[in-house]
Scaffold this active site. Structure first.
Site, PDB file in Angstrom:
ATOM      1  N   SER A  25      -1.587  -3.479  10.369  1.00 35.91           N
ATOM      2  CA  SER A  25      -1.109  -4.189   9.365  1.00 35.91           C
ATOM      3  C   SER A  25       0.532  -5.204   9.810  1.00 35.91           C
ATOM      4  CB  SER A  25      -0.799  -3.534   8.086  1.00 35.91           C
ATOM      5  OG  SER A  25      -2.240  -3.156   7.850  1.00 35.91           O
ATOM      6  N   ARG A  78       3.125  -4.088  17.405  1.00 33.42           N
ATOM      7  CA  ARG A  78       4.106  -4.508  17.572  1.00 33.42           C
ATOM      8  C   ARG A  78       5.295  -3.225  18.631  1.00 33.42           C
ATOM      9  NH1 ARG A  78       6.994  -7.925  13.684  1.00 33.42           N
ATOM     10  NH2 ARG A  78       5.002  -8.148  12.223  1.00 33.42           N
ATOM     11  N   LYS A  98      -9.261  -2.477   1.360  1.00 32.89           N
ATOM     12  CA  LYS A  98      -9.511  -1.377   2.068  1.00 32.89           C
ATOM     13  C   LYS A  98     -10.307  -0.622   1.897  1.00 32.89           C
ATOM     14  CE  LYS A  98      -7.353  -4.186   4.818  1.00 32.89           C
ATOM     15  NZ  LYS A  98      -5.701  -3.932   4.730  1.00 32.89           N
ATOM     16  N   GLY A 102      -4.043  -3.655  -1.005  1.00 29.00           N
ATOM     17  CA  GLY A 102      -4.885  -2.679  -0.870  1.00 29.00           C
ATOM     18  C   GLY A 102      -5.077  -1.525  -2.092  1.00 29.00           C
ATOM     19  N   ASN A 128      -0.588 -17.972  22.013  1.00 32.97           N
ATOM     20  CA  ASN A 128      -1.394 -16.502  22.586  1.00 32.97           C
ATOM     21  C   ASN A 128      -2.450 -17.226  23.011  1.00 32.97           C
ATOM     22  OD1 ASN A 128       0.326 -15.357  21.697  1.00 32.97           O
ATOM     23  ND2 ASN A 128      -0.261 -15.387  19.437  1.00 32.97           N
ATOM     24  N   LYS A 145      -3.258 -10.060  12.924  1.00 33.07           N
ATOM     25  CA  LYS A 145      -4.353 -10.888  13.008  1.00 33.07           C
ATOM     26  C   LYS A 145      -4.348 -12.005  11.839  1.00 33.07           C
ATOM     27  CE  LYS A 145      -5.745  -7.191  10.760  1.00 33.07           C
ATOM     28  NZ  LYS A 145      -3.942  -6.811  10.833  1.00 33.07           N
ATOM     29  N   THR A 146      -4.198 -12.439  11.190  1.00 31.42           N
ATOM     30  CA  THR A 146      -4.691 -13.658   9.943  1.00 31.42           C
ATOM     31  C   THR A 146      -3.844 -14.862  11.105  1.00 31.42           C
ATOM     32  OG1 THR A 146      -3.607 -11.908   8.155  1.00 31.42           O
ATOM     33  CG2 THR A 146      -3.920 -14.770   8.065  1.00 31.42           C
ATOM     34  N   CYS A 160       0.961  -7.465  11.724  1.00 34.19           N
ATOM     35  CA  CYS A 160       1.035  -7.308  13.179  1.00 34.19           C
ATOM     36  C   CYS A 160      -0.002  -8.057  13.861  1.00 34.19           C
ATOM     37  CB  CYS A 160       0.505  -6.094  13.615  1.00 34.19           C
ATOM     38  SG  CYS A 160       2.037  -4.675  13.646  1.00 34.19           S
ATOM     39  N   HIS A 195     -10.745  -2.458  11.346  1.00 35.02           N
ATOM     40  CA  HIS A 195      -9.240  -3.512  11.207  1.00 35.02           C
ATOM     41  C   HIS A 195      -9.492  -4.069  11.702  1.00 35.02           C
ATOM     42  CE1 HIS A 195      -5.410  -3.361   9.313  1.00 35.02           C
ATOM     43  NE2 HIS A 195      -5.449  -4.196   8.635  1.00 35.02           N
ATOM     44  N   ASN A 243       6.539  -7.866   2.196  1.00 36.05           N
ATOM     45  CA  ASN A 243       5.253  -7.874   1.468  1.00 36.05           C
ATOM     46  C   ASN A 243       4.616  -8.791   1.228  1.00 36.05           C
ATOM     47  OD1 ASN A 243       2.576  -6.510   2.903  1.00 36.05           O
ATOM     48  ND2 ASN A 243       2.509  -5.388   1.259  1.00 36.05           N
ATOM     49  N   SER A 244       5.450  -9.980   0.980  1.00 40.04           N
ATOM     50  CA  SER A 244       4.694 -10.891  -0.122  1.00 40.04           C
ATOM     51  C   SER A 244       3.370 -11.684   0.738  1.00 40.04           C
ATOM     52  CB  SER A 244       5.562 -12.298  -0.542  1.00 40.04           C
ATOM     53  OG  SER A 244       6.215 -12.527   0.904  1.00 40.04           O
ATOM     54  N   ARG A 245       2.106 -12.096  -0.329  1.00 39.11           N
ATOM     55  CA  ARG A 245       1.206 -12.566   0.414  1.00 39.11           C
ATOM     56  C   ARG A 245       0.280 -13.180  -0.237  1.00 39.11           C
ATOM     57  NH1 ARG A 245      -1.725  -8.771   4.143  1.00 39.11           N
ATOM     58  NH2 ARG A 245      -0.306  -7.213   4.262  1.00 39.11           N
ATOM     59  N   TYR A 268      -1.318  -3.407  -6.339  1.00 40.32           N
ATOM     60  CA  TYR A 268      -1.716  -4.634  -5.900  1.00 40.32           C
ATOM     61  C   TYR A 268      -1.756  -4.364  -4.853  1.00 40.32           C
ATOM     62  CZ  TYR A 268       1.375  -6.761  -2.676  1.00 40.32           C
ATOM     63  OH  TYR A 268       2.040  -8.046  -1.403  1.00 40.32           O
ATOM     64  N   ARG A 324       0.942  -0.991  -0.199  1.00 41.15           N
ATOM     65  CA  ARG A 324       0.136   0.399  -0.161  1.00 41.15           C
ATOM     66  C   ARG A 324       0.848   1.021   0.196  1.00 41.15           C
ATOM     67  NH1 ARG A 324      -1.932   0.874   4.630  1.00 41.15           N
ATOM     68  NH2 ARG A 324      -0.929  -0.962   5.399  1.00 41.15           N
ATOM     69  N   ASP A 332      -8.871  -9.859   8.794  1.00 45.79           N
ATOM     70  CA  ASP A 332      -8.452  -8.759   8.576  1.00 45.79           C
ATOM     71  C   ASP A 332      -9.550  -7.815   8.926  1.00 45.79           C
ATOM     72  OD1 ASP A 332      -6.344  -7.071   7.326  1.00 45.79           O
ATOM     73  OD2 ASP A 332      -7.608  -6.329   5.671  1.00 45.79           O
TER      74      ASP A 332
HETATM   75  P1  GTP Z   1      -2.280  -7.704   7.234  1.00 44.26           P
HETATM   76  O1  GTP Z   1      -2.438  -8.766   6.267  1.00 44.26           O
HETATM   77  O2  GTP Z   1      -0.870  -7.111   6.967  1.00 44.26           O
HETATM   78  O3  GTP Z   1      -3.222  -7.064   7.871  1.00 44.26           O
HETATM   79  O4  GTP Z   1      -1.153  -7.956   8.591  1.00 44.26           O
HETATM   80  P2  GTP Z   1      -1.655  -8.758   9.842  1.00 44.26           P
HETATM   81  O5  GTP Z   1      -2.199  -8.412  10.988  1.00 44.26           O
HETATM   82  O6  GTP Z   1      -2.810 -10.383   9.950  1.00 44.26           O
HETATM   83  O7  GTP Z   1      -0.365 -10.262   9.908  1.00 44.26           O
HETATM   84  P3  GTP Z   1      -0.163 -11.933  10.178  1.00 44.26           P
HETATM   85  O8  GTP Z   1      -0.900 -12.463  11.356  1.00 44.26           O
HETATM   86  O9  GTP Z   1      -0.120 -11.927   8.828  1.00 44.26           O
HETATM   87  O10 GTP Z   1       1.311 -11.505  10.932  1.00 44.26           O
HETATM   88  C1  GTP Z   1       2.343 -10.389  10.451  1.00 44.26           C
HETATM   89  C2  GTP Z   1       3.534 -10.974  10.534  1.00 44.26           C
HETATM   90  O11 GTP Z   1       3.941 -11.457  12.225  1.00 44.26           O
HETATM   91  C3  GTP Z   1       4.028 -12.454   9.882  1.00 44.26           C
HETATM   92  O12 GTP Z   1       5.014 -12.963   9.943  1.00 44.26           O
HETATM   93  C4  GTP Z   1       3.497 -13.432  11.413  1.00 44.26           C
HETATM   94  O13 GTP Z   1       4.142 -14.677  11.450  1.00 44.26           O
HETATM   95  C5  GTP Z   1       4.002 -12.955  12.640  1.00 44.26           C
HETATM   96  N1  GTP Z   1       3.702 -12.948  13.516  1.00 44.26           N
HETATM   97  C6  GTP Z   1       1.759 -13.183  13.291  1.00 44.26           C
HETATM   98  N2  GTP Z   1       2.152 -13.581  15.512  1.00 44.26           N
HETATM   99  C7  GTP Z   1       2.827 -13.301  16.091  1.00 44.26           C
HETATM  100  C8  GTP Z   1       2.983 -14.152  17.158  1.00 44.26           C
HETATM  101  O14 GTP Z   1       2.264 -14.563  18.424  1.00 44.26           O
HETATM  102  N3  GTP Z   1       4.766 -13.487  17.629  1.00 44.26           N
HETATM  103  C9  GTP Z   1       5.420 -13.390  16.453  1.00 44.26           C
HETATM  104  N4  GTP Z   1       7.086 -12.946  17.290  1.00 44.26           N
HETATM  105  N5  GTP Z   1       5.218 -13.165  15.581  1.00 44.26           N
HETATM  106  C10 GTP Z   1       4.666 -13.503  14.710  1.00 44.26           C
HETATM  107  C1  SPV Z   2      -3.001  -4.319   5.313  1.00 44.95           C
HETATM  108  O1  SPV Z   2      -2.002  -3.749   4.464  1.00 44.95           O
HETATM  109  O2  SPV Z   2      -3.490  -4.202   6.310  1.00 44.95           O
HETATM  110  C2  SPV Z   2      -2.949  -5.728   4.284  1.00 44.95           C
HETATM  111  C3  SPV Z   2      -2.537  -5.713   2.956  1.00 44.95           C
HETATM  112  O3  SPV Z   2      -4.407  -6.160   4.609  1.00 44.95           O
HETATM  113  S1  SPV Z   2      -3.532  -4.572   1.406  1.00 44.95           S
HETATM  114  O4  SPV Z   2      -4.867  -5.738   1.181  1.00 44.95           O
HETATM  115  O5  SPV Z   2      -2.718  -4.576   0.831  1.00 44.95           O
HETATM  116  O6  SPV Z   2      -4.183  -3.893   2.509  1.00 44.95           O
HETATM  117 MN    MN Z   3      -4.659  -5.773   6.784  1.00 48.05          MN
END
Ligand code: GTP
Ligand code: SPV
Ligand code: MN
Length: 604
Positions: free
Chosen positions: A269, A418, A227, A220, A516, A273-274, A271, A247, A385-387, A218, A79, A294
């Site tokens: 982002s 974070r 978004k 978002g 967690n 969520k997934t 941090c 979010h 930020n590969s997806r 790309y 983004r 998300d």
């Molecule tokens: P967006 O899709 O950008 O909104 O991201 P998100 O909030 O869904 O984050 P996601 O779960 O994809 O995690 C982002 C990065 O943080 C990844 O590389 C994960 O491996 C790492 N991560 C997620 N949960 C944890 C955790 O509990 N501890 C640590 N150390 N890293 C984590």
């Molecule tokens: C984010 O950046 O919070 C994402 C990926 O979930 S994007 O769709 O590019 O916004």
């Molecule tokens: Mn997101």
């Protein structure tokens, strides 16, 4: 300018007058070679994915059914917050945190850019719906795009196609979402695998409920249901109509006693969520099911409780760090195929790989920049930020309630970021307003999800800094008002988590991921009134005994470190929070200043 000759323009499978007029206007402006109405069929998917393979954008994976590897232009990987605008009529309505330009001025600039921008390409008309089409008020949108990658990705990420167009009838409202790569082709000009422009604009017109995007293919920036619609435009609708567009992930947690709780969590982002949404608990008897990873749309039900719905249909997840150890449910989801992987490594046997997927990297692969890669290479194989883009219905732990247009009643909301220091593993807000203060002052290190510096601590209110479609002070006011207008006993309780605190050697203090679940257990026990907590200046923090760390390879000192509230660290936050609040002027709800005073006096 004449449009009579544009094939497809007049073969519209709809009689929706406003839609027809808008498609014609945009086709006349952008002058594509043809217009294609997207029906969402398998046959169409086959045709478009093959077209992308032929163009060199996609490589078909031998090892995953119906799945593709793509590498973007290295200048189009995330983004672009500095190119994102909220073009409200009044600048004050965009507020201190958004870029702003007057709508007419922006339209003049972008009309110039759109003129002829689809030359040599196809304009696709994608009817989509965020959330179930069966909803009382289905949230329709239509995206126009000259990118096949966008069409294919939108089919994974949203409900799209002819059945959506049929549900729109002849006059249902929809959000017009205009997108062009900004890479017209002259006669005979050879296309590139990832067309885009150096000039980028991601623009929301909040009063008109319209989106204009230019120059990027790309995530978002280009999948406009995500978004742009579901957060920036929807947050404005939510302000006007008394609901919340956030979010946030949504998960269902079942305790060993078979009690169920729905939890939403807002982390910035990249941090976590997934990962939290798909968590596999390490503690016996607990179960997590996924509803969303998300975005959450939350409305109050007639019973006074807050119900959350995930408007999306797919997962657009951060690839690096996703592995069998960390997020096995994501691995099981992508293993079923039907997925697009962007900016990761391509293995010699036709599979994908990224840092953190497996402990042992492959001996050789093609990196995201198309170069040979070995474990000795200087750079990672995959962009940070590969997806992966994959259907949520393939998630093996998807909760059946996912399809319910009513949503699920939320018992707890977690905020998190974070932070290497200061923020304890988990704390509970004293009440709603304190919870809003925690959301308002949420801070996090920047990540690769947006272009710009990585690792810089910034305030990211409610993890919504890049996504609030109006004045962020008014947004905080909306949250305060929400608390006032509803029965406090039925509101979700608010918590603040930090999986990313470090020890003095720079390592993570908390193991994270599946572990967690221990924090989720404490949250549930707080809801049930059974877990102990210490009152600290920043809220209620677990006593060392109340957090279940049985079987964890952590010393009591390490647990204490993870939970510690250190007044000297918090005193350093005060001037930063003060400066942050001052940005909002009169728009900041006075309760936020009150909460800051309470924090100061408790730290004194
Ligand atoms: P967006 O899709 O950008 O909104 O991201 P998100 O909030 O869904 O984050 P996601 O779960 O994809 O995690 C982002 C990065 O943080 C990844 O590389 C994960 O491996 C790492 N991560 C997620 N949960 C944890 C955790 O509990 N501890 C640590 N150390 N890293 C984590
Ligand atoms: C984010 O950046 O919070 C994402 C990926 O979930 S994007 O769709 O590019 O916004
Ligand atoms: Mn997101």
């Amino acid at each position: 300018m004449t449009s009579v000759a544009t094939p497809g323009l007049d073969d519209a499978p709809t009689a929706h007058a406003r839609l027809l007029a808008w498609v014609r206007e945009m086709a006349e402006l952008t002058t594509p070679d043809q217009v294609v109405w997207v029906d969402g069929s398998d046959e169409e998917w086959e045709r478009l994915t093959q077209k992308l393979v032929d163009a060199g954008t996609f490589t078909r994976l031998a090892k995953k059914p119906n799945s593709f590897w793509a590498a973007s232009d290295p200048r189009d990987v995330a983004r672009v917050e500095d190119r994102t605008y909220i073009c409200s009529v009044d600048e004050a309505d965009a507020g201190p945190t958004n870029n702003w330009m007057a709508p007419d001025e922006m339209k003049a600039v972008m009309t110039g850019l759109y003129r002829g921008s689809m030359r040599g390409r196809t304009m696709y008309v994608i009817p989509f719906c965020m959330g179930p089409v069966e909803a009382e008020n289905p949230m329709f949108g239509v995206e126009l795009t000259d990118s096949e990658y966008v069409v294919v990705s939108m089919r994974v990420m949203a409900r799209i196609g002819q059945y959506v167009l049929d549900a729109m009838g002849t006059d249902r409202p929809f959000v017009p979402a205009m997108h062009s790569l900004g890479a017209p082709l002259e006669d005979g000009q050879q296309d590139v695998p990832w067309p885009c422009s150096d000039t980028k604009y991601i623009v929301q017109f909040p009063e008109e409920r319209a989106i204009w995007s230019y120059g990027s293919g790309y995530g978002g920036n280009a999948l406009l249901g995500k978004k742009c619609y579901s957060l920036r435009i929807a947050s404005v609708m939510a302000r006007d109509e008394g609901w919340l567009a956030e979010h946030m992930l949504i998960l269902k947690l079942t305790s060993p006693q078979q009690k169920t709780y729905y939890i939403a969590a807002a982390f910035p982002s990249a941090c976590g969520k997934t990962n939290l949404a798909m968590l596999e608990p390490t503690i016996p008897g607990w179960k997590v099911e996924t509803l969303g990873d998300d975005i959450a749309w939350m409305r109050f039900g007639e019973d006074g409780r807050l119900y959350a719905l995930n408007p999306e249909f797919g997962l657009f997840g951060v690839a690096p760090g996703t592995g069998w150890d960390t997020n096995p449910n994501a691995m099981r989801t992508i293993d079923q195929g039907n997925s697009v992987f962007t900016n990761v490594g391509l293995t010699d046997d036709g599979d994908i790989w990224w840092e953190g997927m497996t402990e042992e990297p492959p001996a050789h692969l093609i990196d995201w920049k198309g170069r040979d890669w070995t474990p000795d290479s200087d750079e990672p194989s995959s962009h940070a930020n590969s997806r992966f883009c994959t259907p949520i219905t393939q998630c093996p732990i998807l909760a059946p309630e996912y399809e319910d247009p009513k949503g699920v009643p939320i018992s707890a909301i977690l905020f998190g970021g974070r932070r290497k220091t200061t923020i304890p593993l988990v704390s509970e807000a004293r009440d709603w307003n304190h919870g809003v203060f925690l959301g308002a002052t949420l801070s996090s290190e920047t990540t690769a999800a947006a272009t710009g510096a990585v690792g810089v601590v910034r305030r990211d209110p409610f993890a919504m800094l890049p996504f609030i479609g109006y004045n962020a002070g008014d947004y905080l006011g909306h949250w305060v008002e929400t608390g006032k207008q509803h029965d406090a006993s039925k509101l979700p309780r608010i918590f603040y988590v930090n999986w990313f605190r470090r020890d003095s050697d720079g390592g993570f203090l908390w193991p994270g991921f599946g572990e967690n679940s221990r924090v989720l257990k404490w949250v549930v026990e707080r809801l049930e009134g059974t877990a102990a907590a210490v009152e600290t200046p920043v809220g209620h923090v677990p006593t060392v005994d109340s957090l279940d760390v049985s079987g964890l390879d952590m010393t009591p000192e390490q647990v204490e470190q993870a939970l510690a509230v250190k007044p000297e660290e918090w005193r350093e936050e005060i001037p930063q929070i003060t400066e942050w609040f001052e940005k909002f002027g009169d728009k900041l709800p006075s309760t936020m200043w009150d909460e800051l005073e309470i924090l100061k006096s408790r730290l004194a």
